[in-house]
Design a protein around this motif. Structure first.
Motif, PDB file in Angstrom:
ATOM      1  N   ARG A 126      -0.402  36.839  10.173  1.00 32.76           N
ATOM      2  CA  ARG A 126      -0.263  38.015  11.023  1.00 32.76           C
ATOM      3  C   ARG A 126      -1.261  37.942  12.155  1.00 32.76           C
ATOM      4  O   ARG A 126      -2.219  37.183  12.115  1.00 32.76           O
ATOM      5  N   GLY A 127      -1.030  38.759  13.137  1.00 30.63           N
ATOM      6  CA  GLY A 127      -1.988  38.896  14.211  1.00 30.63           C
ATOM      7  C   GLY A 127      -1.521  38.293  15.524  1.00 30.63           C
ATOM      8  O   GLY A 127      -0.539  37.546  15.589  1.00 30.63           O
ATOM      9  N   HIS A 128      -2.266  38.625  16.557  1.00 28.21           N
ATOM     10  CA  HIS A 128      -1.929  38.225  17.926  1.00 28.21           C
ATOM     11  C   HIS A 128      -1.866  36.710  18.068  1.00 28.21           C
ATOM     12  O   HIS A 128      -0.929  36.172  18.653  1.00 28.21           O
ATOM     13  N   PHE A 129      -2.864  36.011  17.547  1.00 27.70           N
ATOM     14  CA  PHE A 129      -2.891  34.558  17.695  1.00 27.70           C
ATOM     15  C   PHE A 129      -1.661  33.920  17.057  1.00 27.70           C
ATOM     16  O   PHE A 129      -0.989  33.086  17.671  1.00 27.70           O
ATOM     17  N   VAL A 130      -1.361  34.300  15.836  1.00 26.75           N
ATOM     18  CA  VAL A 130      -0.218  33.721  15.119  1.00 26.75           C
ATOM     19  C   VAL A 130       1.080  34.080  15.841  1.00 26.75           C
ATOM     20  O   VAL A 130       1.943  33.219  16.051  1.00 26.75           O
ATOM     21  N   ASN A 131       1.229  35.319  16.248  1.00 23.08           N
ATOM     22  CA  ASN A 131       2.455  35.759  16.925  1.00 23.08           C
ATOM     23  C   ASN A 131       2.710  35.001  18.220  1.00 23.08           C
ATOM     24  O   ASN A 131       3.855  34.785  18.601  1.00 23.08           O
ATOM     25  N   ASN A 132       1.647  34.634  18.911  1.00 22.56           N
ATOM     26  CA  ASN A 132       1.789  33.994  20.217  1.00 22.56           C
ATOM     27  C   ASN A 132       1.611  32.484  20.186  1.00 22.56           C
ATOM     28  O   ASN A 132       1.577  31.844  21.232  1.00 22.56           O
ATOM     29  N   TYR A 133       1.514  31.917  19.002  1.00 20.89           N
ATOM     30  CA  TYR A 133       1.396  30.467  18.885  1.00 20.89           C
ATOM     31  C   TYR A 133       2.719  29.840  19.353  1.00 20.89           C
ATOM     32  O   TYR A 133       3.804  30.352  19.043  1.00 20.89           O
ATOM     33  N   MET A 139      -3.640  19.772   0.687  1.00 21.50           N
ATOM     34  CA  MET A 139      -4.206  18.935   1.717  1.00 21.50           C
ATOM     35  C   MET A 139      -4.161  19.664   3.057  1.00 21.50           C
ATOM     36  O   MET A 139      -3.134  20.195   3.450  1.00 21.50           O
ATOM     37  N   SER A 140      -5.248  19.691   3.746  1.00 23.17           N
ATOM     38  CA  SER A 140      -5.377  20.374   5.024  1.00 23.17           C
ATOM     39  C   SER A 140      -4.743  19.546   6.145  1.00 23.17           C
ATOM     40  O   SER A 140      -4.858  18.327   6.171  1.00 23.17           O
ATOM     41  N   VAL A 141      -4.038  20.243   7.055  1.00 21.80           N
ATOM     42  CA  VAL A 141      -3.401  19.580   8.196  1.00 21.80           C
ATOM     43  C   VAL A 141      -3.812  20.277   9.487  1.00 21.80           C
ATOM     44  O   VAL A 141      -4.247  21.429   9.477  1.00 21.80           O
ATOM     45  N   THR A 142      -3.658  19.572  10.594  1.00 18.53           N
ATOM     46  CA  THR A 142      -3.913  20.144  11.914  1.00 18.53           C
ATOM     47  C   THR A 142      -2.572  20.561  12.516  1.00 18.53           C
ATOM     48  O   THR A 142      -1.675  19.717  12.647  1.00 18.53           O
ATOM     49  N   PRO A 143      -2.410  21.822  12.881  1.00 14.88           N
ATOM     50  CA  PRO A 143      -1.135  22.281  13.447  1.00 14.88           C
ATOM     51  C   PRO A 143      -0.804  21.600  14.777  1.00 14.88           C
ATOM     52  O   PRO A 143      -1.688  21.313  15.574  1.00 14.88           O
ATOM     53  N   ASN A 144       0.486  21.332  14.975  1.00 13.14           N
ATOM     54  CA  ASN A 144       0.962  20.855  16.272  1.00 13.14           C
ATOM     55  C   ASN A 144       1.726  21.988  16.953  1.00 13.14           C
ATOM     56  O   ASN A 144       1.938  23.057  16.368  1.00 13.14           O
ATOM     57  N   GLU A 145       2.160  21.750  18.182  1.00 13.95           N
ATOM     58  CA  GLU A 145       2.767  22.819  18.978  1.00 13.95           C
ATOM     59  C   GLU A 145       4.108  23.305  18.445  1.00 13.95           C
ATOM     60  O   GLU A 145       4.585  24.376  18.846  1.00 13.95           O
ATOM     61  N   ASN A 146       4.741  22.553  17.553  1.00 12.44           N
ATOM     62  CA  ASN A 146       6.029  22.970  16.996  1.00 12.44           C
ATOM     63  C   ASN A 146       5.916  23.601  15.615  1.00 12.44           C
ATOM     64  O   ASN A 146       6.920  24.032  15.048  1.00 12.44           O
ATOM     65  N   ASP A 147       4.707  23.655  15.072  1.00  9.21           N
ATOM     66  CA  ASP A 147       4.512  24.248  13.756  1.00  9.21           C
ATOM     67  C   ASP A 147       4.647  25.766  13.814  1.00  9.21           C
ATOM     68  O   ASP A 147       4.331  26.396  14.827  1.00  9.21           O
ATOM     69  N   VAL A 148       5.123  26.332  12.726  1.00  9.29           N
ATOM     70  CA  VAL A 148       5.227  27.783  12.565  1.00  9.29           C
ATOM     71  C   VAL A 148       4.090  28.206  11.642  1.00  9.29           C
ATOM     72  O   VAL A 148       4.000  27.737  10.508  1.00  9.29           O
ATOM     73  N   LEU A 149       3.210  29.054  12.166  1.00  4.20           N
ATOM     74  CA  LEU A 149       2.075  29.517  11.379  1.00  4.20           C
ATOM     75  C   LEU A 149       2.469  30.797  10.657  1.00  4.20           C
ATOM     76  O   LEU A 149       2.910  31.758  11.288  1.00  4.20           O
ATOM     77  N   LEU A 150       2.329  30.801   9.336  1.00  3.14           N
ATOM     78  CA  LEU A 150       2.625  31.998   8.567  1.00  3.14           C
ATOM     79  C   LEU A 150       1.372  32.851   8.529  1.00  3.14           C
ATOM     80  O   LEU A 150       0.287  32.340   8.253  1.00  3.14           O
ATOM     81  N   SER A 193      -7.557  29.635   3.973  1.00  4.41           N
ATOM     82  CA  SER A 193      -8.975  29.995   4.046  1.00  4.41           C
ATOM     83  C   SER A 193      -9.216  31.472   3.742  1.00  4.41           C
ATOM     84  O   SER A 193     -10.310  31.847   3.346  1.00  4.41           O
ATOM     85  N   GLY A 194      -8.206  32.297   3.990  1.00  3.52           N
ATOM     86  CA  GLY A 194      -8.369  33.732   3.779  1.00  3.52           C
ATOM     87  C   GLY A 194      -9.113  34.421   4.898  1.00  3.52           C
ATOM     88  O   GLY A 194      -9.387  35.611   4.839  1.00  3.52           O
ATOM     89  N   SER A 195      -9.447  33.691   5.965  1.00  2.00           N
ATOM     90  CA  SER A 195     -10.190  34.294   7.080  1.00  2.00           C
ATOM     91  C   SER A 195      -9.233  34.916   8.089  1.00  2.00           C
ATOM     92  O   SER A 195      -8.050  34.578   8.127  1.00  2.00           O
ATOM     93  N   LYS A 196      -9.755  35.798   8.907  1.00  2.67           N
ATOM     94  CA  LYS A 196      -8.954  36.368   9.991  1.00  2.67           C
ATOM     95  C   LYS A 196      -8.836  35.307  11.079  1.00  2.67           C
ATOM     96  O   LYS A 196      -9.830  34.727  11.503  1.00  2.67           O
ATOM     97  N   ILE A 197      -7.624  35.065  11.520  1.00  7.13           N
ATOM     98  CA  ILE A 197      -7.386  33.975  12.456  1.00  7.13           C
ATOM     99  C   ILE A 197      -7.291  34.500  13.877  1.00  7.13           C
ATOM    100  O   ILE A 197      -6.430  35.314  14.196  1.00  7.13           O
ATOM    101  N   SER A 198      -8.211  34.020  14.718  1.00  3.39           N
ATOM    102  CA  SER A 198      -8.142  34.365  16.128  1.00  3.39           C
ATOM    103  C   SER A 198      -8.066  33.115  16.988  1.00  3.39           C
ATOM    104  O   SER A 198      -7.697  33.187  18.147  1.00  3.39           O
ATOM    105  N   VAL A 199      -8.419  31.976  16.403  1.00  2.10           N
ATOM    106  CA  VAL A 199      -8.251  30.681  17.064  1.00  2.10           C
ATOM    107  C   VAL A 199      -7.786  29.687  16.010  1.00  2.10           C
ATOM    108  O   VAL A 199      -8.019  29.879  14.814  1.00  2.10           O
TER     109      VAL A 199
END
Length: 118
Positions: free
Chosen positions: A14-21, A1-12, A72-78
């Motif tokens: 790589r990349g700049h966006f994930v590192n700086n979330y 089931m898909s969820v919308t991340p909140n500000e306290n979630d940890v995104l697993l 999704s397997g996509s590159k995450i930038s946003v």
């Protein structure tokens, strides 16, 4: 089931966006605070207990933090690039244990019995 991340979630991932979330920044701060205890722990059981404590601290946030994985397997930038799902407890534990083992180049100093920092 898909969820919308909140500000306290940890995104697993790589990349700049994930590192700086915001949730990832908070997660690294929490993990770094516990890292001296993890390093000093002699037994795997103790290390695991410390890692589970980090997970519990993330989850006890308001709103509760979750460990999320992009399916999704996509590159995450946003944030909208990903299809986020809650990761299993085992996956979250793997993430925390990996963070604890990382060599941070000085992020974490431990004090020896003689008072010298390593």
């Amino acid at each position: 089931m898909s969820v919308t991340p909140n500000e306290n979630d940890v995104l697993l991932g790589r990349g700049h966006f994930v590192n700086n979330y915001p949730g990832n920044l908070r997660f690294r701060r929490i993990a770094n605070e516990q890292k001296p205890h993890y390093i000093a722990a002699a037994k795997r059981k103790e290390k695991r207990s410390i890692a589970l404590g980090v997970i519990m601290e993330v989850q006890s946030s308001d709103p509760p933090g979750r460990f999320l994985i992009d399916s999704s397997g996509s590159k995450i930038s946003v944030l909208s690039d990903g299809v986020w799902e809650v990761a299993s407890q085992d996956k979250a534990l793997e993430k925390v244990l990996h963070r604890m083992r990382e060599k941070d180049g000085g992020d974490c100093l431990i004090t020896t019995e003689k008072g010298a920092q390593e």
